[in-house]
Design an enzyme around this catalytic site. Sequence first.
Site, PDB file in Angstrom:
ATOM      1  N   VAL A   9       0.802  -1.234   0.000  1.00  0.00           N
ATOM      2  CA  VAL A   9       0.000   0.000   0.000  1.00  0.00           C
ATOM      3  C   VAL A   9       0.835   1.285   0.000  1.00  0.00           C
ATOM      4  O   VAL A   9       0.284   2.369  -0.092  1.00  0.00           O
ATOM      5  CB  VAL A   9      -1.008   0.024   1.168  1.00  0.00           C
ATOM      6  N   ASN A  18      -6.847   0.094   5.820  1.00  0.00           N
ATOM      7  CA  ASN A  18      -6.634  -0.413   7.171  1.00  0.00           C
ATOM      8  C   ASN A  18      -5.213  -0.904   7.437  1.00  0.00           C
ATOM      9  O   ASN A  18      -4.789  -0.971   8.590  1.00  0.00           O
ATOM     10  CB  ASN A  18      -7.650  -1.556   7.388  1.00  0.00           C
ATOM     11  N   TYR A  63       4.016   6.330  15.066  1.00  0.00           N
ATOM     12  CA  TYR A  63       2.692   5.700  14.963  1.00  0.00           C
ATOM     13  C   TYR A  63       1.603   6.694  15.357  1.00  0.00           C
ATOM     14  O   TYR A  63       0.628   6.898  14.623  1.00  0.00           O
ATOM     15  CB  TYR A  63       2.647   4.463  15.864  1.00  0.00           C
TER      16      TYR A  63
HETATM   17  P1  NAD Z   1      -2.192  -6.909  11.857  1.00  0.00           P
HETATM   18  O1  NAD Z   1      -0.709  -6.826  11.956  1.00  0.00           O
HETATM   19  O2  NAD Z   1      -2.893  -8.088  12.475  1.00  0.00           O
HETATM   20  O3  NAD Z   1      -2.636  -6.819  10.309  1.00  0.00           O
HETATM   21  C1  NAD Z   1      -2.089  -5.852   9.460  1.00  0.00           C
HETATM   22  C2  NAD Z   1      -2.068  -6.404   8.047  1.00  0.00           C
HETATM   23  O4  NAD Z   1      -1.536  -5.370   7.200  1.00  0.00           O
HETATM   24  C3  NAD Z   1      -1.155  -7.641   7.875  1.00  0.00           C
HETATM   25  O5  NAD Z   1      -1.848  -8.663   7.185  1.00  0.00           O
HETATM   26  C4  NAD Z   1       0.024  -7.118   7.058  1.00  0.00           C
HETATM   27  O6  NAD Z   1       0.577  -8.088   6.173  1.00  0.00           O
HETATM   28  C5  NAD Z   1      -0.627  -5.971   6.280  1.00  0.00           C
HETATM   29  N1  NAD Z   1       0.349  -4.970   5.837  1.00  0.00           N
HETATM   30  C6  NAD Z   1       1.353  -4.421   6.546  1.00  0.00           C
HETATM   31  N2  NAD Z   1       2.058  -3.581   5.762  1.00  0.00           N
HETATM   32  C7  NAD Z   1       1.489  -3.600   4.538  1.00  0.00           C
HETATM   33  C8  NAD Z   1       1.780  -2.972   3.309  1.00  0.00           C
HETATM   34  N3  NAD Z   1       2.815  -2.127   3.187  1.00  0.00           N
HETATM   35  N4  NAD Z   1       0.978  -3.231   2.248  1.00  0.00           N
HETATM   36  C9  NAD Z   1      -0.060  -4.099   2.360  1.00  0.00           C
HETATM   37  N5  NAD Z   1      -0.370  -4.738   3.487  1.00  0.00           N
HETATM   38  C10 NAD Z   1       0.400  -4.498   4.572  1.00  0.00           C
HETATM   39  O7  NAD Z   1      -2.735  -5.521  12.468  1.00  0.00           O
HETATM   40  P2  NAD Z   1      -4.120  -5.122  13.189  1.00  0.00           P
HETATM   41  O8  NAD Z   1      -3.873  -5.135  14.651  1.00  0.00           O
HETATM   42  O9  NAD Z   1      -5.250  -5.848  12.624  1.00  0.00           O
HETATM   43  O10 NAD Z   1      -4.194  -3.578  12.754  1.00  0.00           O
HETATM   44  C11 NAD Z   1      -4.917  -3.137  11.623  1.00  0.00           C
HETATM   45  C12 NAD Z   1      -5.008  -1.627  11.679  1.00  0.00           C
HETATM   46  O11 NAD Z   1      -5.631  -1.228  12.910  1.00  0.00           O
HETATM   47  C13 NAD Z   1      -3.660  -0.912  11.636  1.00  0.00           C
HETATM   48  O12 NAD Z   1      -3.771   0.267  10.873  1.00  0.00           O
HETATM   49  C14 NAD Z   1      -3.420  -0.581  13.100  1.00  0.00           C
HETATM   50  O13 NAD Z   1      -2.565   0.518  13.254  1.00  0.00           O
HETATM   51  C15 NAD Z   1      -4.827  -0.274  13.557  1.00  0.00           C
HETATM   52  N6  NAD Z   1      -5.042  -0.364  15.000  1.00  0.00           N
HETATM   53  C16 NAD Z   1      -4.799  -1.530  15.659  1.00  0.00           C
HETATM   54  C17 NAD Z   1      -5.018  -1.570  17.028  1.00  0.00           C
HETATM   55  C18 NAD Z   1      -4.742  -2.836  17.808  1.00  0.00           C
HETATM   56  O14 NAD Z   1      -4.782  -2.802  19.043  1.00  0.00           O
HETATM   57  N7  NAD Z   1      -4.490  -3.950  17.153  1.00  0.00           N
HETATM   58  C19 NAD Z   1      -5.493  -0.441  17.718  1.00  0.00           C
HETATM   59  C20 NAD Z   1      -5.750   0.716  17.001  1.00  0.00           C
HETATM   60  C21 NAD Z   1      -5.520   0.741  15.631  1.00  0.00           C
END
Ligand code: NAD
Length: 262
Positions: free
Chosen positions: A67, A93, A161
């Site tokens: 992305v 996302n 972040y």
């Molecule tokens: P995760 O690590 O489980 O999933 C993230 C996915 O994004 C992975 O499948 C990864 O391969 C993919 N990814 C990473 N870099 C990429 C790139 N350059 N191009 C394409 N795909 C890519 O993460 P999650 O916990 O499900 O988080 C998802 C979103 O939610 C993120 O933006 C994160 O910052 C946000 N978020 C998460 C939390 C939490 O507590 N988990 C809290 C607030 C916000």
Amino acid sequence: MTATDDDVCRRLVGRVAVVTGGASGIGLATVRRLASEGARVVVADLDTTAGPRVAEEVDGLFVEADVTDSAAVDHLFEQANSTYGSVDVAFNNAGISPPEDESILETGIDTWRRVQEVNLTSVYLCCQAALPYMIEQGKGSIINTASFVAVMGAATSQISYSASKGGVLAMSRELGVQFARQGVRVNALCPGPVNTPLLQELFAKDAVSAQRRLVHVPLGRFGEPEEMAAAVAFLASDDSSFMTGSTFLVDGGISAAYVTPL
Ligand code: NAD
């Protein structure tokens, strides 16, 4: 009570949804939820092992895409449109939170830049690519994943972040206002801490540090990916037709709390 067909929400029949980071965590739960509501789902991810499996599970399409790469992102939305005929929902996302992103006093410029690219520049690229389809259709819903740290400060800092998520929030608000009269809604999902492998690891390794976070959540637990997916499905559907430019907090009350229940 067991679920029957009557219990299943089908708000997205006939809609095409693109989910970035769809191979894991919040993205994965959302792929499943949007598909269960009737959407055709395009799963975009770097992960070429889990990604195709997830797409197959929901009878959708997997597109390998980084992305941060403008050409790959353009190709992703072209593929969604040419395969299924429209781009109705974009859930932007994908994101990272690497351990080397910490206090501003420790975080190097390369780490800063990488996190900005993956978390913020990617959302700019995905919105830029999705909007022309939605404007042409006169309808669309974009949901960008920010975070509760876009509205709160943490002493356990991840400086790039937090700054990147602040950027996602401000960009989403601005796009929501700019494109409102063209039928495109843009909202920012702000998850609180979600029960993911990373958090589970922290709990197992460092209970004190985990407890330091948990004590701030009025509901007394972390969120589940499925709870984020439910919020995304609402924002994607016409049930949220009067919402745009919003800071949609799904955070267990963390951002509202001063003193939490014992
Ligand atoms: P995760 O690590 O489980 O999933 C993230 C996915 O994004 C992975 O499948 C990864 O391969 C993919 N990814 C990473 N870099 C990429 C790139 N350059 N191009 C394409 N795909 C890519 O993460 P999650 O916990 O499900 O988080 C998802 C979103 O939610 C993120 O933006 C994160 O910052 C946000 N978020 C998460 C939390 C939490 O507590 N988990 C809290 C607030 C916000």
